[in-house]
Design a protein around this motif. Structure first.
Motif, PDB file in Angstrom:
ATOM      1  N   THR A   1       0.863  -1.183   0.000  1.00  0.00           N
ATOM      2  CA  THR A   1       0.000   0.000   0.000  1.00  0.00           C
ATOM      3  C   THR A   1       0.894   1.225   0.000  1.00  0.00           C
TER       4      THR A   1
ATOM      5  N   ALA B   1      -2.993   0.218  -3.842  1.00  0.00           N
ATOM      6  CA  ALA B   1      -2.808  -1.017  -3.077  1.00  0.00           C
ATOM      7  C   ALA B   1      -2.800  -2.174  -4.066  1.00  0.00           C
TER       8      ALA B   1
ATOM      9  N   GLU C   1      -1.405  -3.793   6.367  1.00  0.00           N
ATOM     10  CA  GLU C   1      -1.769  -2.974   5.213  1.00  0.00           C
ATOM     11  C   GLU C   1      -2.940  -2.044   5.517  1.00  0.00           C
TER      12      GLU C   1
END
Length: 552
Positions: A103, A171, A229
């Protein structure tokens, strides 16, 4: 008769009336005195993100494979250095693989290889969390949420050499690069592909016990990656799509965080943001955004999430002994109980029909789920958890009616929803049997331990039982298995469900997973699903909180 509004007397009356109305509106806000302090504390607890530069590990091609997740797999084809050394014109459609979910921010360098650049170059980049995102055409788009969530970007380069950073945060694991336009009179190459990965996580959690099975270890690893993340400057529900703080995700992420990364300041930040941005009537808004300045998605009221704020706050205070945060936010937790008081009927049953008309009542991405039993159970659970929080904070006198109300709802649930013949809890006028209904009746304490075990074991033989539609509800099902003492079954459920994603190649756990329908999407287009989603990370919580179940 025509009034002259410009006369001093009339103007003064109008100003006085306006001031009175404004004062009355403000007086209705129960948190007026607290909001600025809450938002200040939210900002004080904002984490500094760690940044790591990542490079792709290989070039891949995408191949159809009926055995692969959603029918596509990535196969290594070439080294990244080989890709850099060749003309991009001969490699349009190339896919770079970073080898892990990331990300952050993508950049690349473009430079001429032969001749003089005499025109712009246009390249389309598509970023995918899973291979199918790079193979399914996005247009014509038939999804029910914004097409703009899909991660494709067209970049036009007018001068070279140049290093370009796509401003949008992304992402992904895979990046596909397609040439859309270039002059025939010069050649060029792409080099130095990089990804600046960001997260609020700063250290690795303790290792699991040596007796942990490889599958459970893999589930924990992928769960930790999912959580990492989603831990940005708030607990995001998904770093690809939505990218904001939802209460339901906060609750599950905070549980996993308590037993892994222990970034408790991030949890505090999220609590204070939600409180500071709640509605003027004191009820919480289901989700909030951080930029360009903190604000809520006005009007998005989700009943079960209001209740889960209380549960999350109680769990946080119990685990950290941070009573000051609990005391700061106690007015919010106490206010949410008005929902239970409003919809609890004289017979002790929650009016789920009325509640469903006035609120979004969620519980699961599952069409056809009857939510009566879930709502009844969650309400009881919330009443009990909030009263436990009150006792920690010395505030039980302020909610002295809660224990009696919880008992009333519990007795009514047992009387009206428990089918003694089948040993199962039913829901709604059609007496629906669902995994969610059993889970919430068990977690709320409506079922005895013997009845809980009987209900969960009987589910397998009910052909039309409504199964969980997403990892979100599956979490509560596993929690109910543990609560009822079915430890072996709980471990098997985690191994089968989250292990099923592992076996299908998951780097991070997905927003929606139905083992019998890999293309399932709540949004009518599966590439827009989130394939790294906060509510899917909770095996980390189970595995680490209950080592006697999962690490042996």
């Amino acid at each position: 008769m025509v009034l002259n509004l410009h006369t001093p007397k009339i103007a003064l009356l109008l100003l006085t009336f306006t001031a009175l109305i404004s004062s009355s509106v403000k007086a209705q806000d129960p948190y007026q005195a607290y909001r600025q302090d809450w938002l200040k504390k939210a900002e004080e607890n904002k984490p500094r993100l760690t940044e790591i530069e990542k490079q792709p590990v290989s070039m891949v091609k995408l191949e159809k494979d009926p055995a692969a997740f959603q029918g596509w797999k990535a196969v290594n084809t070439d080294s990244v250095s080989s890709f850099y050394s060749k003309s991009f014109k001969t490699q349009s459609g190339a896919v770079a693989d970073f080898g892990e979910h990331l990300t952050g921010y993508f950049s690349f360098t473009i430079k001429s290889l032969k001749g003089t650049p005499d025109a712009p170059v246009r390249i389309k980049f598509t970023f995918g969390e899973v291979p199918s995102e790079l193979t399914v055409p996005f247009d014509p788009y038939k999804g029910t949420i914004s097409r703009a969530w899909l991660q494709d970007e067209t970049v036009t380069v007018t001068e070279m050499p140049a290093t370009i950073t796509i401003p949008r945060r992304l992402a992904c694991r895979f990046v596909k690069m397609e040439l859309l336009g270039a002059s025939p009179y010069f050649d060029f190459q792409i080099a130095d592909i990089q990804f600046k990965a960001t997260t609020a996580v700063a250290f690795k959690p303790p290792l699991l016990g040596p007796a942990t099975s490889p599958l459970i270890a893999d589930i924990d690893r992928v769960g930790l990656t999912t959580l990492k993340e989603c831990m940005q400057t708030v607990y995001e529900d998904g770093p690809k799509r939505d990218r904001r703080l939802w209460i339901g995700d906060l609750y599950l992420e905070s549980l996993a965080n308590l037993y892994s990364y222990q970034n408790n300041n991030l949890t505090k930040r999220c609590f204070y943001l939600l409180a500071g941005l709640s509605a003027d009537d004191g009820m919480l808004i289901s989700n909030v955004f951080e930029t360009p300045e903190p604000h809520a998605q006005v009007g998005n009221r989700l009943l079960d999430y209001c209740f889960l704020f209380n549960v999350a706050l109680k769990e946080y205070v119990a685990a950290t002994d941070d009573k000051q945060t609990g005391l700061d936010l106690w007015p919010v937790a106490k206010k949410q109980l008005d929902i239970a008081r409003k919809y609890a009927g004289k017979d002790g049953m929650m009016d789920y029909v009325k509640a469903g008309k006035e609120w979004w009542v969620f519980f699961d991405w599952k069409d056809g789920l009857d939510k009566q039993a879930c709502l009844q159970g969650l309400t009881i659970y919330t009443l009990n958890q909030t009263y436990a929080l009150a006792k920690m904070l010395g505030k039980e006198d302020e909610v002295s009616d809660v224990p009696a109300l919880a008992r009333k709802l519990k007795n009514a649930a047992y009387k009206n929803l428990y089918d003694k013949t089948s040993g199962l809890f039913v829901s709604g006028t059609n007496k629906q049997i669902s995994y969610g209904g059993q889970a919430w009746m068990i977690l709320s304490g409506v079922a005895s331990k013997t009845e809980a075990q009987g209900a969960l074991k009987a589910l397998a033989s009910v052909k039309d039982a409504v199964r969980p539609g997403a990892p979100y509800m599956y979490h509560y099902y596993v929690a109910a298995l543990i609560e009822s003492g079915l430890k072996t079954e709980a471990k098997e459920a985690v191994e089968n469900y989250w292990g099923g994603m592992i076996k299908k190649g998951a780097d991070t756990f997905w927003e929606v997973y139905d083992p019998n329908d890999e293309l399932k999407s709540p949004y009518n287009f599966y590439p827009v699903n989130s394939y790294c989603h906060a509510w899917s990370c909770t095996p980390v919580y189970f595995i680490r909180k209950y080592p006697e179940i999962f690490q042996r």
